[in-house]
Scaffold this active site. Structure first.
Site, PDB file in Angstrom:
ATOM      1  CG  ASP A  93     -37.142 102.821  58.572  1.00 15.51           C
ATOM      2  OD1 ASP A  93     -35.989 102.890  58.458  1.00 15.51           O
ATOM      3  OD2 ASP A  93     -37.678 102.742  59.829  1.00 15.51           O
ATOM      4  CD  GLU A 158     -33.358 103.132  63.615  1.00 16.33           C
ATOM      5  OE1 GLU A 158     -32.454 103.001  64.744  1.00 16.33           O
ATOM      6  OE2 GLU A 158     -33.924 103.911  63.349  1.00 16.33           O
TER       7      GLU A 158
END
Length: 467
Positions: A93, A158
């Site tokens: 991400d 994250e």
């Protein structure tokens, strides 16, 4: 037969083009509008891990108390009996690209410029995570096997706190048994200088909400009598730190473990120019922070408190004389070894309620947190890493800390009893979380070679789990 490094060098162009394809996927985890893009990135990586020869590649769905999360990507190769097992971690991400008008090229159209690859996620962390994938491909292509057992776990949250992977690691430790973890989400201290990060700051990320009247009010009719939540919020924030950067929350420094004299001496030998740092990395007229501490101490080994945004009220064009009913601030603290997130939040939230002015109600919410960590350097995997970096870069490795937070490193230590090797190849000027994020292309390729050699050398180490 060509070696794994030969394979990596012969396929540099293809590796780079594959990374560009991954970077074109706008996997912004914090934006619900990109939920399908995040899943597309996960599915792309699942397919690639299968393609290069790993086994059991699958998506693992995650959920938290707050929402349905983004999937984890897992794969393994466990055919090296008696050899250690590495848990290779990365995240797919990315941060939002805003502000878009400051990008010199579109954030999701990877562009080569001056030896760098510019794109959101280029270095944080798609580029560095993909080095792991291509190192594994090179080893399997050259040898038909790997020099040690491998588990790969990639996450898609994250950048929004990593709650899904934290819950999975805590609840499924038997699925992730390993001897050490490899994390490439850090940076080199300077160009061409091989670096291992051995310390991270932790974090508490919070929201402070201040409420006054039951609804927005006209400032002419009610100003002077009705409480103004933004004024109250400003007064609270002003009492969190003094003018020298010292945090005023009582007890917050009580358990801070300072760096050793040996570590401080090593930091003083690093090629660090404070004025160059101020001008090229920070870009401010001057640096700030606690008196009596160097810049590296302030950013690596001291707790900090920062305000990230104050949404609310009227911010449109023109004027609107309104006293808002509520105001919000997003505030975080970076924590250092010795500090516990739960205790720090209790101290911080209690102090805010104590200093809040009369006439308003205050809520302090913990959004996410992570533990600080220090990695012992006297283990065989750190020694293997330094040997691999010396081979590839021709220089001795330096050990640094990072001011940033990688919560999963603490989760690996706490729940899996794993030391982490934080071998990163970003650079200080790579614009993480900012417009024009980049990754030096030569570092991408040398990073792959470094990981190949590290896995080969780590495979020669006796496995703790096999004993």
């Amino acid at each position: 037969m060509p070696s794994a490094i030969d394979h990596a060098r012969q396929n540099q162009s293809r590796f780079l083009e594959e990374l560009k394809s991954l970077l074109r996927i706008p996997s912004v985890s914090t934006d619900p509008a990109h939920k399908a893009d995040v899943r597309h990135a996960a599915e792309t990586l699942q397919a690639e891990l299968t393609h290069i020869g790993l086994e059991n590649a699958r998506l693992i769905e995650t959920t938290t108390d707050k929402h349905e999360g983004h999937p984890l990507v897992y794969a393994d190769w466990m055919h090296a009996p008696g050899k250690p097992t590495v848990l290779m971690y990365g995240h797919y991400d990315v941060q939002p690209p805003d502000p878009l008008d400051e990008w010199l090229s579109p954030p999701f159209e990877p562009t080569e410029r001056d030896g760098n690859l510019y794109a959101r996620g280029a270095v944080d962390d798609k580029g560095q995570m993909y080095m792991h994938v291509k190192a594994l491909e090179s080893l399997l292509a050259a040898n038909g096997s790997l020099p040690l057992n491998v588990r790969v776990i990639l996450e898609g949250e994250e950048e929004v706190g990593g709650e899904g992977i934290a819950a999975y690691v805590a609840s499924k430790p038997a699925d992730l048994v390993a001897d050490f973890a490899l994390v490439s989400d850090t940076e080199m201290f300077a160009p061409g200088l091989p670096t291992l990060c051995v310390g991270l700051r932790g974090m508490i990320y919070t929201e402070i909400e201040v409420r006054g009247a039951k609804t927005d009010l006209h400032s002419g009719m009610y100003g002077g009598a009705a409480p103004n939540p933004f004024v109250a919020l400003a007064q609270i924030i002003a009492k969190l730190k003094d003018e020298t950067g010292h945090i005023l929350v009582p007890g917050i420094y009580d358990k801070v473990i300072p760096p050793s004299n040996e570590e401080l001496d090593a930091w003083r030998t690093l090629p660090f120019d404070e004025e160059h740092y101020r001008e090229t990395e920070v870009g401010s007229k001057s640096l700030v922070g606690e008196e009596g501490y160097s810049v590296l101490e302030r950013t690596w080994a001291r707790p900090t408190l920062d305000v990230h945004g104050m949404p609310g009220g009227f911010i449109g064009t023109g004027a609107k004389t309104v006293i808002p009913a509520k105001a919000l601030a997003k505030v975080s603290m970076r924590l250092v070894p010795g500090m516990a997130p739960a205790e720090a939040f209790a101290q911080y939230s209690g102090y805010i309620r104590h200093v809040a002015p009369t006439g308003v109600e205050v809520d302090v919410r913990l959004i996410h947190s992570g533990d600080p960590c220090l990695i012992p350097v006297d283990n065989p995997y750190i020694r293997a890493a330094t040997a691999a970096l010396r081979e590839v870069w021709g220089k001795e490795t330096v050990f640094i800390r990072s001011g940033g937070s990688i919560p999963i490193v603490g989760d690996f230590a706490r729940n899996l009893n794993l030391p982490s090797v934080m071998m990163g190849f970003g650079l200080p000027d790579d614009n993480l979380h900012a417009p024009n994020e980049k990754f030096l292309i030569s570092n991408f390729h040398q990073g792959i070679e470094s990981i190949i050699r590290f896995l080969e050398l780590a495979g020669e180490t006796a496995s703790n789990s096999a004993k």
